[in-house]
Design a protein around this motif. Structure first.
Motif, mmCIF file in Angstrom:
data_model
loop_
_atom_site.group_PDB
_atom_site.id
_atom_site.type_symbol
_atom_site.label_atom_id
_atom_site.label_comp_id
_atom_site.label_asym_id
_atom_site.label_seq_id
_atom_site.Cartn_x
_atom_site.Cartn_y
_atom_site.Cartn_z
ATOM 1 N N GLU A 185 40.075 28.773 30.318
ATOM 2 C CA GLU A 185 40.991 28.224 31.316
ATOM 3 C C GLU A 185 42.236 29.074 31.521
ATOM 4 O OE1 GLU A 185 43.166 24.010 32.440
ATOM 5 O OE2 GLU A 185 41.827 24.107 30.706
ATOM 6 N N LYS A 186 42.800 29.608 30.471
ATOM 7 C CA LYS A 186 44.012 30.431 30.621
ATOM 8 C C LYS A 186 43.736 31.685 31.441
ATOM 9 C CE LYS A 186 46.504 28.851 26.607
ATOM 10 N NZ LYS A 186 47.268 29.199 25.423
ATOM 11 N N GLY A 187 42.562 32.250 31.291
ATOM 12 C CA GLY A 187 42.225 33.465 32.011
ATOM 13 C C GLY A 187 41.818 33.248 33.455
ATOM 14 N N TRP A 188 41.521 32.012 33.828
ATOM 15 C CA TRP A 188 41.060 31.729 35.181
ATOM 16 C C TRP A 188 42.124 31.981 36.241
ATOM 17 C CZ3 TRP A 188 38.725 26.293 33.895
ATOM 18 C CH2 TRP A 188 37.586 26.458 33.097
ATOM 19 N N TYR A 189 43.383 31.898 35.859
ATOM 20 C CA TYR A 189 44.458 31.968 36.852
ATOM 21 C C TYR A 189 45.300 33.234 36.758
ATOM 22 C CZ TYR A 189 43.020 27.137 37.065
ATOM 23 O OH TYR A 189 42.261 25.997 37.176
ATOM 24 N N LEU A 190 44.907 34.141 35.889
ATOM 25 C CA LEU A 190 45.657 35.381 35.717
ATOM 26 C C LEU A 190 45.055 36.495 36.561
ATOM 27 C CD1 LEU A 190 46.057 35.427 31.825
ATOM 28 C CD2 LEU A 190 47.739 34.673 33.529
ATOM 29 N N GLN A 191 45.900 37.360 37.065
ATOM 30 C CA GLN A 191 45.427 38.582 37.721
ATOM 31 C C GLN A 191 45.271 39.614 36.616
ATOM 32 O OE1 GLN A 191 46.563 41.904 38.394
ATOM 33 N NE2 GLN A 191 44.686 42.115 39.569
ATOM 34 N N ASP A 192 44.069 40.119 36.436
ATOM 35 C CA ASP A 192 43.787 41.017 35.318
ATOM 36 C C ASP A 192 42.769 42.066 35.769
ATOM 37 O OD1 ASP A 192 42.918 42.247 32.976
ATOM 38 O OD2 ASP A 192 42.841 40.384 31.831
ATOM 39 N N ASP A 193 43.236 43.279 35.966
ATOM 40 C CA ASP A 193 42.356 44.354 36.430
ATOM 41 C C ASP A 193 41.219 44.635 35.450
ATOM 42 O OD1 ASP A 193 43.829 44.666 38.764
ATOM 43 O OD2 ASP A 193 45.110 46.215 37.908
ATOM 44 N N ALA A 194 41.494 44.521 34.161
ATOM 45 C CA ALA A 194 40.449 44.766 33.161
ATOM 46 C C ALA A 194 39.348 43.707 33.259
ATOM 47 C CB ALA A 194 41.051 44.787 31.761
ATOM 48 N N LEU A 195 39.731 42.457 33.466
ATOM 49 C CA LEU A 195 38.736 41.392 33.643
ATOM 50 C C LEU A 195 37.923 41.633 34.898
ATOM 51 C CD1 LEU A 195 37.440 38.666 32.929
ATOM 52 C CD2 LEU A 195 39.312 37.572 34.195
ATOM 53 N N ASP A 196 38.583 42.005 35.983
ATOM 54 C CA ASP A 196 37.869 42.292 37.227
ATOM 55 C C ASP A 196 36.830 43.392 37.021
ATOM 56 O OD1 ASP A 196 39.563 40.416 38.323
ATOM 57 O OD2 ASP A 196 40.760 41.867 39.451
ATOM 58 N N GLN A 197 37.200 44.433 36.309
ATOM 59 C CA GLN A 197 36.268 45.525 36.040
ATOM 60 C C GLN A 197 35.117 45.062 35.151
ATOM 61 O OE1 GLN A 197 36.094 48.601 37.428
ATOM 62 N NE2 GLN A 197 34.123 48.634 36.373
ATOM 63 N N GLU A 198 35.418 44.252 34.163
ATOM 64 C CA GLU A 198 34.363 43.743 33.281
ATOM 65 C C GLU A 198 33.356 42.894 34.071
ATOM 66 O OE1 GLU A 198 33.756 41.326 29.083
ATOM 67 O OE2 GLU A 198 35.770 41.466 29.926
ATOM 68 N N ILE A 199 33.853 42.079 34.981
ATOM 69 C CA ILE A 199 32.961 41.263 35.810
ATOM 70 C C ILE A 199 32.108 42.158 36.695
ATOM 71 C CG2 ILE A 199 32.907 39.591 37.714
ATOM 72 C CD1 ILE A 199 35.272 38.175 36.319
ATOM 73 N N ARG A 200 32.721 43.183 37.313
ATOM 74 C CA ARG A 200 31.940 44.113 38.131
ATOM 75 C C ARG A 200 30.846 44.774 37.301
ATOM 76 N NH1 ARG A 200 36.732 45.019 40.685
ATOM 77 N NH2 ARG A 200 37.401 46.632 39.254
ATOM 78 N N THR A 201 31.217 45.290 36.161
ATOM 79 C CA THR A 201 30.277 46.014 35.304
ATOM 80 C C THR A 201 29.153 45.109 34.804
ATOM 81 O OG1 THR A 201 32.034 47.501 34.602
ATOM 82 C CG2 THR A 201 30.102 47.367 33.177
ATOM 83 N N THR A 202 29.500 43.897 34.429
ATOM 84 C CA THR A 202 28.540 42.997 33.797
ATOM 85 C C THR A 202 27.698 42.213 34.796
ATOM 86 O OG1 THR A 202 30.112 42.751 31.969
ATOM 87 C CG2 THR A 202 28.321 41.149 32.081
ATOM 88 N N PHE A 203 28.291 41.808 35.918
ATOM 89 C CA PHE A 203 27.625 40.835 36.775
ATOM 90 C C PHE A 203 27.326 41.284 38.200
ATOM 91 C CE2 PHE A 203 30.032 38.368 33.591
ATOM 92 C CZ PHE A 203 28.974 37.718 32.975
ATOM 93 N N GLN A 204 27.771 42.453 38.619
ATOM 94 C CA GLN A 204 27.566 42.830 40.016
ATOM 95 C C GLN A 204 26.086 42.965 40.362
ATOM 96 O OE1 GLN A 204 30.126 45.822 41.633
ATOM 97 N NE2 GLN A 204 29.082 45.819 43.591
#
Length: 72
Positions: free
Chosen positions: A17-36
């Motif tokens: 839940e805490k991470g759902w509302y944060l702007q985080d470039d590293a998380l965005d990259q991890e999602i791209r890498t893992t789930f795109q």
């Protein structure tokens, strides 16, 4: 292929839940890498069977609605 269980574990447990509302470039990259690739396959209609059970439906919603917000 990434399955619904991996999507739910990632979003609900790892990001949480805490991470759902944060702007985080590293998380965005991890999602791209893992789930795109999985997202692309879902766009081709490969995972419609996920919509036949509750946890699959939630994973599908996260994959198709939330993850693109992070990926793009």
């Amino acid at each position: 292929m990434t399955g619904p269980e991996e999507i739910l574990a990632f979003w609900l447990d790892k990001v949480g839940e805490k991470g759902w509302y944060l702007q985080d470039d590293a998380l965005d990259q991890e999602i791209r890498t893992t789930f795109q690739k999985t997202w692309e396959e879902a766009c081709e209609g490969r995972f419609s069977f996920w919509l036949t059970y509750p946890s699959g439906t939630l994973a599908y919603i996260l994959l198709m609605d939330q993850f693109p917000r992070n990926m793009f």
